[in-house]
Design a protein around this motif. Structure first.
Motif, short mmCIF file in Angstrom:
data_model
loop_
_atom_site.label_atom_id
_atom_site.label_comp_id
_atom_site.label_asym_id
_atom_site.label_seq_id
_atom_site.Cartn_x
_atom_site.Cartn_y
_atom_site.Cartn_z
N ASN A 8 0.83 -1.20 0.00
CA ASN A 8 0.00 0.00 0.00
C ASN A 8 0.87 1.25 0.00
O ASN A 8 0.35 2.36 0.11
N ASN A 9 2.19 1.08 -0.10
CA ASN A 9 3.13 2.18 -0.06
C ASN A 9 3.24 2.80 -1.45
O ASN A 9 3.81 2.21 -2.37
N THR A 10 2.70 4.02 -1.60
CA THR A 10 2.69 4.65 -2.92
C THR A 10 4.09 4.97 -3.43
O THR A 10 4.34 4.91 -4.64
N HIS A 11 5.04 5.28 -2.52
CA HIS A 11 6.42 5.54 -2.95
C HIS A 11 7.04 4.29 -3.56
O HIS A 11 7.71 4.37 -4.59
N GLU A 140 23.21 14.67 9.61
CA GLU A 140 21.95 15.41 9.51
C GLU A 140 21.34 15.18 8.14
O GLU A 140 22.05 14.87 7.18
N PRO A 141 20.00 15.29 8.04
CA PRO A 141 19.33 15.04 6.76
C PRO A 141 19.73 16.03 5.67
O PRO A 141 19.98 17.21 5.96
N ARG A 142 19.78 15.53 4.42
CA ARG A 142 20.05 16.37 3.25
C ARG A 142 19.15 15.94 2.11
O ARG A 142 19.06 14.75 1.82
N GLY A 143 18.48 16.89 1.49
CA GLY A 143 17.66 16.61 0.32
C GLY A 143 16.19 16.47 0.65
O GLY A 143 15.81 16.22 1.79
N ALA A 144 15.36 16.67 -0.39
CA ALA A 144 13.91 16.65 -0.19
C ALA A 144 13.22 15.52 -0.95
O ALA A 144 12.01 15.36 -0.85
N GLY A 145 13.98 14.73 -1.69
CA GLY A 145 13.37 13.65 -2.46
C GLY A 145 13.31 12.35 -1.68
O GLY A 145 13.64 12.29 -0.50
N GLY A 146 12.85 11.30 -2.36
CA GLY A 146 12.80 9.97 -1.75
C GLY A 146 11.84 9.88 -0.59
O GLY A 146 10.92 10.68 -0.45
N PHE A 147 12.09 8.91 0.28
CA PHE A 147 11.26 8.72 1.46
C PHE A 147 12.05 7.91 2.47
O PHE A 147 13.16 7.48 2.22
N GLY A 148 11.48 7.71 3.64
CA GLY A 148 12.15 6.93 4.67
C GLY A 148 13.46 7.57 5.10
O GLY A 148 13.52 8.76 5.39
N ASP A 159 28.45 11.23 -3.35
CA ASP A 159 28.60 12.25 -2.31
C ASP A 159 27.27 12.92 -1.98
O ASP A 159 27.22 13.91 -1.27
N ARG A 160 26.18 12.38 -2.53
CA ARG A 160 24.84 12.90 -2.25
C ARG A 160 23.98 11.82 -1.62
O ARG A 160 24.15 10.63 -1.91
N SER A 161 23.05 12.25 -0.78
CA SER A 161 22.12 11.29 -0.17
C SER A 161 21.12 10.83 -1.24
O SER A 161 20.96 11.47 -2.28
N PHE A 162 20.44 9.73 -0.96
CA PHE A 162 19.39 9.28 -1.87
C PHE A 162 18.35 10.39 -2.08
O PHE A 162 17.79 10.54 -3.16
N ALA A 163 18.08 11.18 -1.03
CA ALA A 163 17.08 12.25 -1.13
C ALA A 163 17.53 13.42 -1.98
O ALA A 163 16.72 14.24 -2.39
N GLU A 164 18.82 13.51 -2.27
CA GLU A 164 19.36 14.56 -3.14
C GLU A 164 19.44 14.10 -4.59
O GLU A 164 19.75 14.91 -5.47
N MET A 165 19.17 12.85 -4.85
CA MET A 165 19.24 12.30 -6.20
C MET A 165 17.87 12.35 -6.87
O MET A 165 16.84 12.38 -6.19
N SER A 166 17.87 12.36 -8.19
CA SER A 166 16.61 12.23 -8.92
C SER A 166 16.11 10.79 -8.74
O SER A 166 16.87 9.90 -8.36
N SER A 167 14.84 10.59 -9.03
CA SER A 167 14.28 9.23 -8.94
C SER A 167 15.04 8.28 -9.84
O SER A 167 15.33 7.15 -9.45
N ALA A 168 15.38 8.74 -11.04
CA ALA A 168 16.10 7.88 -11.99
C ALA A 168 17.47 7.50 -11.45
O ALA A 168 17.90 6.34 -11.58
#
Length: 193
Positions: A8-11, A140-148, A159-168
């Motif tokens: 049920n996880n939309t992400h 500390e957290p970095r980036g606004a993408g992704g989840f969890g 050198d970037r977090s998963f949240a700083e990367m594009s989905s691709a």
């Protein structure tokens, strides 16, 4: 080939749909009429993945796959692991990240890994596929993408977090994509045979 993704996880649905492309017709739990909360009580990532897929197969008779994932931090003896989604006592991503960072205060060993296990039940026959990505936990957290835990996880070689990367970008190297690639390769063999 039609398959139900037992989540049920939309992400997760978005990530998996992007990786699968048009090769398969992906059905959701809603598509098959399942509104139940799927069980996750085994105490292990492979076990939880298996429980969810078995539930869908047993109750709906649909070939399906399910996943379970976790973040395993070396200095915390593998925590949060199977409890990653509710590490803080809730399913709030921000609270889970804060709990993790608090528990790692003063730790110099920041090694961690994301693990995903997909369980495929194809006509009732089970197969499991694991994907792992190694990396480090940020302070500390970095980036606004992704989840969890994506804002605090930097995969090895980057050198970037998963949240700083594009989905691709994330989908190209993530634990989920690695496990899914193995599953798709298996399914492709079944279609050819």
């Amino acid at each position: 080939m039609e398959l139900c993704f037992a989540t049920n996880n939309t992400h997760k649905l978005e990530e998996v749909s992007a990786i699968l492309g048009d090769a398969f017709t992906l059905k959701t739990l809603r598509d098959i009429g399942c509104t139940d909360e799927l069980p996750e009580t085994s105490g292990t990532i492979p076990g939880n993945s298996r429980q969810k897929a078995e539930y869908v197969w047993t109750h709906f008779g649909v070939s399906c796959f399910a996943d379970d994932s976790g973040l395993e931090v070396e200095t915390l003896n593998g925590e949060p692991g199977v409890d990653s989604a509710h590490y803080s006592g809730s399913r709030d991503h921000g609270k889970n990240i804060q709990t993790l960072l608090t528990n790692m205060t003063g730790q110099t060993n920041r090694r961690a890994r994301f693990v995903t296990v997909f369980t495929l039940l194809l006509h009732g026959v089970e197969h499991q596929f694991e994907g792992v990505v190694e990396g480090q936990i940020l302070t500390e957290p970095r980036g606004a993408g992704g989840f969890g835990y994506d804002p605090v996880f930097v995969p090895d070689g980057h050198d970037r977090s998963f949240a700083e990367m594009s989905s691709a970008e994330k989908n190209g190297i993530s634990h989920r994509s690695r496990a899914l690639t193995k599953m798709v390769a298996y399914l492709d063999e079944q279609v050819i045979m």
